[in-house]
Design an enzyme around this catalytic site. Structure first.
Site, PDB file in Angstrom:
ATOM      1  N   ARG A 238      -6.863  -8.820  -5.264  1.00 37.15           N
ATOM      2  CA  ARG A 238      -6.406 -10.143  -5.687  1.00 37.15           C
ATOM      3  C   ARG A 238      -6.566 -10.212  -7.194  1.00 37.15           C
ATOM      4  O   ARG A 238      -7.552  -9.709  -7.741  1.00 37.15           O
ATOM      5  CB  ARG A 238      -7.225 -11.260  -5.025  1.00 37.15           C
ATOM      6  N   GLU A 267       0.423 -16.150  -9.268  1.00 39.19           N
ATOM      7  CA  GLU A 267       1.598 -15.477  -8.690  1.00 39.19           C
ATOM      8  C   GLU A 267       2.634 -16.511  -8.291  1.00 39.19           C
ATOM      9  O   GLU A 267       2.268 -17.540  -7.730  1.00 39.19           O
ATOM     10  CB  GLU A 267       1.174 -14.647  -7.473  1.00 39.19           C
ATOM     11  N   HIS A 286       3.201  -8.019  -5.851  1.00 36.01           N
ATOM     12  CA  HIS A 286       2.348  -8.139  -4.658  1.00 36.01           C
ATOM     13  C   HIS A 286       3.025  -7.553  -3.409  1.00 36.01           C
ATOM     14  O   HIS A 286       3.301  -8.274  -2.438  1.00 36.01           O
ATOM     15  CB  HIS A 286       1.951  -9.606  -4.419  1.00 36.01           C
TER      16      HIS A 286
HETATM   17  C1  DGY Z   1      -3.025  -9.114   2.242  1.00 37.82           C
HETATM   18  O1  DGY Z   1      -2.754  -8.930   3.422  1.00 37.82           O
HETATM   19  O2  DGY Z   1      -3.986  -9.800   1.892  1.00 37.82           O
HETATM   20  C2  DGY Z   1      -2.150  -8.451   1.255  1.00 37.82           C
HETATM   21  O3  DGY Z   1      -2.472  -8.794  -0.027  1.00 37.82           O
HETATM   22  C3  DGY Z   1      -0.701  -8.748   1.588  1.00 37.82           C
HETATM   23  O4  DGY Z   1       0.111  -7.797   0.992  1.00 37.82           O
END
Ligand code: DGY
Length: 320
Positions: A238, A267, A286
């Site tokens: 993240r 984002e 992402h």
């Molecule tokens: C998640 O599943 O948390 C991922 O970041 C999605 O791509």
């Protein structure tokens, strides 16, 4: 049907059909646009289940509005978009989609690592812009991956996947994790390091730790200063795990070599964000788990979690 499920983004028919075996479904019809707050707050009011995305803030206001909600099934392994304490206080289940995305995400992490090290996107743009006039000894020369030292921050199952790939590149593999993983050390030949040593020793540092109140800006100016000037950082976790301002400064001042970023503090990232102006940054929107097969499985698993709870069973993959 008695129950209602709110799906916060367009999903394929097979997923909706699965949900319809237990519930009527209201779906936000857009593929590329997140559900509007207004639609979410209105439609969650009489929903028994919500199949949510990481782009949806399922916060206190949302839960106060949701009079009947029994499960929030997030189509992601991360769940920092959900107010967990509030959900727990209200007895609402939270499920996520772990494991099925491990290999796909590890693929992308490794792809980013190779892209940054060998300057692949930059080289491709260079060629397409007609700048390639002659082969030249150091033209777009990057860093070797083969034999380099990999540092993994957060050794979960995605980390194991990255480590397995790194073995094929004869990398020395180090990691840091809240709890030491001796099983993984034995199985994959990886070595535990203190947090600071990991930053000092790694040529490539892959960030995989989930975002929590403890990991917010876990990596900032101090940690980036520990890194070698030839080292790169790869973030597929993240955005907010890394202090983006400090990262920009380290990259701009060439205190570190490069960054491969699939995630950002905000984002979608703004087109004119300073990080996107740097040649030593490879940036992606992402897409860590974004293979067609994996995203379909994630959506199906979220639906299965809802089916379980709406038929009075426990979710299959709850948060722990
Ligand atoms: C998640 O599943 O948390 C991922 O970041 C999605 O791509």
């Amino acid at each position: 049907m008695q129950t209602k499920t709110l799906v916060t983004r367009w999903l394929p028919n097979e997923v909706i059909e699965k949900l319809q075996t237990v519930s009527r479904v209201t779906m936000w019809p857009e593929v590329d646009q997140p559900i509007s707050r207004e639609f979410l707050l209105r439609e969650i009011e009489d929903a028994d289940a919500v199949l949510s995305m990481l782009t949806d803030q399922i916060d206190t206001i949302c839960m106060e509005n949701a009079k009947k909600l029994r499960i929030i099934a997030n189509m992601a392994v991360g769940y920092d978009n959900i107010d967990v304490r509030e959900a727990r206080a209200r007895g609402i289940h939270i499920s996520i989609t772990p494991d099925i995305l491990n290999e796909t995400t590890a693929d992308l992490a490794f792809g980013l690592l190779l892209s940054v090290a060998r300057r692949i996107p930059e080289s491709s743009v260079f060629l397409r812009q007609g700048k390639w006039h002659s082969w030249s000894p150091f033209l777009l020369a990057g860093q070797d991956v083969f034999g380099a030292t990999l540092g993994i921050v957060g050794m979960g199952r995605i980390g194991e996947g990255v480590a397995r790939r790194a073995r094929g590149f004869a990398m020395r593999i180090l990691y840091h994790n809240r709890t030491r993983r001796e099983d993984v050390e034995e199985r994959l030949g990886v070595s535990y390091q203190t947090f600071d040593e990991l930053f000092r020793l790694s040529d490539f540092l892959v960030v995989l730790t989930p975002l929590t109140s403890q990991t917010h800006h876990l990596i900032g100016e101090r940690e980036l200063n520990l890194m070698k000037p030839t080292a790169s950082i790869i973030n597929v976790s993240r955005g907010s795990v890394v202090d983006e301002q400090a990262l920009y400064t380290a990259l701009f001042q060439k205190k570190i070599y490069g960054a491969g970023l699939d995630v950002f503090e905000q984002e979608p990232i703004a087109k004119n964000h300073p990080l996107l102006g740097l040649d030593n940054v490879v940036a992606l929107p992402h897409i860590g788990s974004a293979s067609i097969a994996t995203r379909t499985r994630m959506a199906m698993l979220a639906a299965e979690n809802i089916c379980a709870v709406l038929t009075d069973r426990n979710p299959i993959t709850p948060i722990v």
